[in-house]
Every structure is written in structure tokens, then in C-alpha cells.
Design an enzyme around this catalytic site. Structure first.
Site, PDB file in Angstrom:
ATOM      1  N   THR A  46       4.873   4.432  -0.356  1.00 49.15           N
ATOM      2  CA  THR A  46       5.460   4.575  -1.689  1.00 49.15           C
ATOM      3  C   THR A  46       6.302   5.837  -1.805  1.00 49.15           C
ATOM      4  O   THR A  46       7.285   5.867  -2.549  1.00 49.15           O
ATOM      5  CB  THR A  46       4.335   4.591  -2.748  1.00 49.15           C
ATOM      6  OG1 THR A  46       3.440   3.505  -2.501  1.00 49.15           O
ATOM      7  CG2 THR A  46       4.898   4.435  -4.144  1.00 49.15           C
ATOM      8  N   LYS A  51      -1.079   7.863  -5.815  1.00 49.90           N
ATOM      9  CA  LYS A  51       0.067   7.821  -4.894  1.00 49.90           C
ATOM     10  C   LYS A  51       1.368   7.540  -5.632  1.00 49.90           C
ATOM     11  O   LYS A  51       2.441   7.985  -5.202  1.00 49.90           O
ATOM     12  CB  LYS A  51      -0.172   6.800  -3.786  1.00 49.90           C
ATOM     13  CG  LYS A  51      -0.379   5.356  -4.252  1.00 49.90           C
ATOM     14  CD  LYS A  51       0.885   4.545  -4.270  1.00 49.90           C
ATOM     15  CE  LYS A  51       0.635   3.128  -4.764  1.00 49.90           C
ATOM     16  NZ  LYS A  51       1.863   2.313  -4.798  1.00 49.90           N
TER      17      LYS A  51
END
Length: 326
Positions: A242, A185
């Protein structure tokens, strides 16, 4: 419960602050000067200046003291991934441990559970991960995490110690999936930052997040994870946070790259570790022998290496042949 946190960066400090409301907590920092300043100022001016340190939080520059403090409690490693091996090697052979770091070890490409299995195959170990900005955890804003280990007792201990009114901790027995999600991620957040800096729009952002999740899942399953893990906190949840949150260091790297800044300058200005930068080439290195396609991660790696520009990366991705979604 007694908890020792090894590493006084932003995330280690934040978790120590949060946990100290319900537990006896000791926070270790490698730098004795930093520890003294934290004691004097009652805050971590270098990594988390916005939050006051509670009086009951114990600070130390002696790692052995912190390890001994958590002998019958919970030990959490909160250093960057590059230092995880050193910290695990310093523990007593039987000491259970969790870690917060996300990514691949820069020197080997290993995930945390692989390092632990190599160094301490008999000790219980696991990872604490999920969508969590350190500042919000320290401030007591609602957050959900996942504790993952093949050792159910360690997971139960983590839930008992950390689960509270502002922090929900879910249990998982799929540490591989949780770690792959936490590593990939960060790379995808760089991609999303680049796209936003280029003003590609909301459609492009949604496509990046969705196709990025597909890449993450493919790699995780190939490494032995369960696909449903990637629909949870450490997969989709952490990816969305994120990739879109302004507090994301990896997203900030992508935004700066998209604006034409050079990577050394970006990292110097950032002042914190952005794990997506060293993780990007490692993602490809782990995917290649498994024949897992990772076009987004590949494009990010090429931009980071200076092989192509962000605009060329966009052209490269958009010119790929049409194919089935699944």
C-alpha cells in the site's frame, strides 16, 4: 461451496470474480440500477471496468436473497468499514461472516471484530486481509491473503473456498493483529505518498516503512495482538504494497497532498474510498489512552486536518530527539 459477497465495490467484485472459478458465487450491490448495468455490460463499469464478469457469477440487489444463498456456505462482507455495522446487523444471529474492510469505524473507532462482538457475540466471525490490489485479484494474478478468526472452523471454511491456483489463503487465529495491520497501513501509505511527492528519496521511504511498522506493532500489541502477526501478510506485506504500489488509493492521497492539493479536491477526484483518511484520527484516538506513541500517524492526521503542511510535518518528525530503536 456457495459464497455470497455483500458489496460490489472494486474489492468485493474482484473477490467474487476470482472465487466464481471454483464456487457458486452471488454478488450483492445496494443499487439496483448498478446491478442492472452490470448484468447488461458484464462488467462493473463504476468500480472495476477493466475486468469482465464471468457468466456464472450471480448478481442481485436483494440483500436477503444473498444472505439466504450463503446460509450453508460462506458470507463475506465487502462494504467500506463505515457500513460494516449495518451489514452485520442485517444477518441472522447465527450466520458466520468474514469481512474485507480495513480500518476503524468512523463513528466509534471500533475495529471489525469489536463491532461483531457487540452485535453478534455468539456468531463466528473474522477478517480476510493481506496485500491485495483488487484489479490483480480479479485478473487472477498471484496473491496471498490471510483469514483470521478465533473460530478455527470458519478459517478452515474460508481456506477451503478461496484457496486456489492464483490465490493462497493462510490461516491465523489473531484477528486483532490482522485488523490493526490493515487499518494502520493505510495511514502510513499516505505518509509515504507525501514523502515521495516531496522527492525525499528511497532512504526516506525505507525509514517510513520501517518506523511505520514499529508504530503499527506497538499499537497492535497494546490492543492484544501478537507481535509476530505484524511481520506477516497483513502487517509488513500489506504495508509495503500500500505504501509503494501505484494502485494504492491511500498512496495517491499522499502524493496529491505532497503536491499541494487540498483534501476535498483529492477525494472528489479519487472516486473511491481511501480508508486511511478517516482512520488517521481514529488511530490516535485508540493509541492515546494506551499511551502508545504514533508520531508518523500523528503527522499524517495533522496534514489531513490542515494544521500543518507536508514540509512542516517533515521538519516536525526530523527534529524529534534521538532514542533507542526498540
Amino acid at each position: 461451496m456457495r459464497i455470497a459477497v455483500l458489496g460490489a465495490g472494486a474489492w468485493g467484485t474482484a473477490l467474487a470474480v476470482n472465487a466464481s472459478a471454483r464456487n457458486e458465487v452471488m454478488l450483492w450491490a445496494r443499487d439496483g440500477v448498478q446491478v442492472q448495468r452490470m448484468r447488461e455490460q458484464a462488467r462493473n463499469e463504476r468500480y472495476l471496468p477493466e475486468v469482465a464478469l464471468p457468466g456464472q457469477l450471480v448478481l442481485t440487489a436483494l440483500r436477503d436473497e444473498a444472505i439466504a444463498f450463503a446460509r450453508d456456505g460462506l458470507l463475506i462482507v465487502a462494504t467500506p468499514m463505515a457500513a460494516l455495522r449495518e451489514q452485520l446487523a442485517a444477518l441472522p444471529i447465527e450466520q458466520p461472516a468474514l469481512w474485507l474492510c480495513k480500518g476503524f469505524e468512523p463513528s466509534s473507532g471500533a475495529l471489525g471484530h469489536e463491532i461483531a462482538r457487540e452485535l453478534r457475540p455468539q456468531a463466528a466471525c473474522g477478517v480476510l486481509s493481506g496485500p491485495s490490489f483488487a484489479l490483480e485479484v480479479a485478473r487472477g494474478q498471484p496473491t496471498a491473503l490471510v483469514a483470521a478468526s478465533s473460530d478455527a472452523a470458519l478459517v478452515g471454511q474460508a481456506v477451503a473456498a478461496l484457496h486456489g491456483s492464483t490465490l493462497r489463503v493462510y490461516a491465523s487465529d489473531d484477528p486483532i493483529g490482522v485488523e490493526v495491520g490493515g487499518a494502520v497501513k493505510n495511514v502510513l501509505a499516505i505518509a509515504t505518498g507525501i514523502a515521495d511527492a516531496l522527492s525525499l528519496g528511497q532512504n526516506a521511504r525505507a525509514a517510513l516503512v520501517t518506523r511505520g511498522l514499529a508504530e503499527m506493532t506497538r499499537l497492535g500489541v497494546a490492543l492484544g495482538a501478537r507481535p509476530e502477526t505484524f511481520m506477516g501478510l497483513s502487517g509488513l506485506g500489506d504495508l509495503v504494497l500500500t505504501a509503494t504500489g501505484d494502485l494504492s488509493r491511500n498512496r495517491q492521497v499522499g502524493l496529491a497532498l505532497g503536491r499541494g492539493q487540498r483534501l476535498p479536491q483529492i477525494l472528489a477526484q479519487l472516486g473511491h474510498v481511501a480508508e486511511g483518511v478517516p482512520s488517521a484520527p481514529m488511530v490516535l484516538a485508540r493509541a492515546a489512552p494506551l499511551r502508545v506513541e504514533m508520531p508518523l500517524c500523528e503527522a499524517v492526521t495533522q496534514v489531513l486536518d490542515g494544521q500543518i503542511t507536508p514540509v512542516q510535518a517533515l521538519e516536525q518528525l526530523m527534529s524529534r530527539e534521538a532514542r533507542s530503536e526498540t
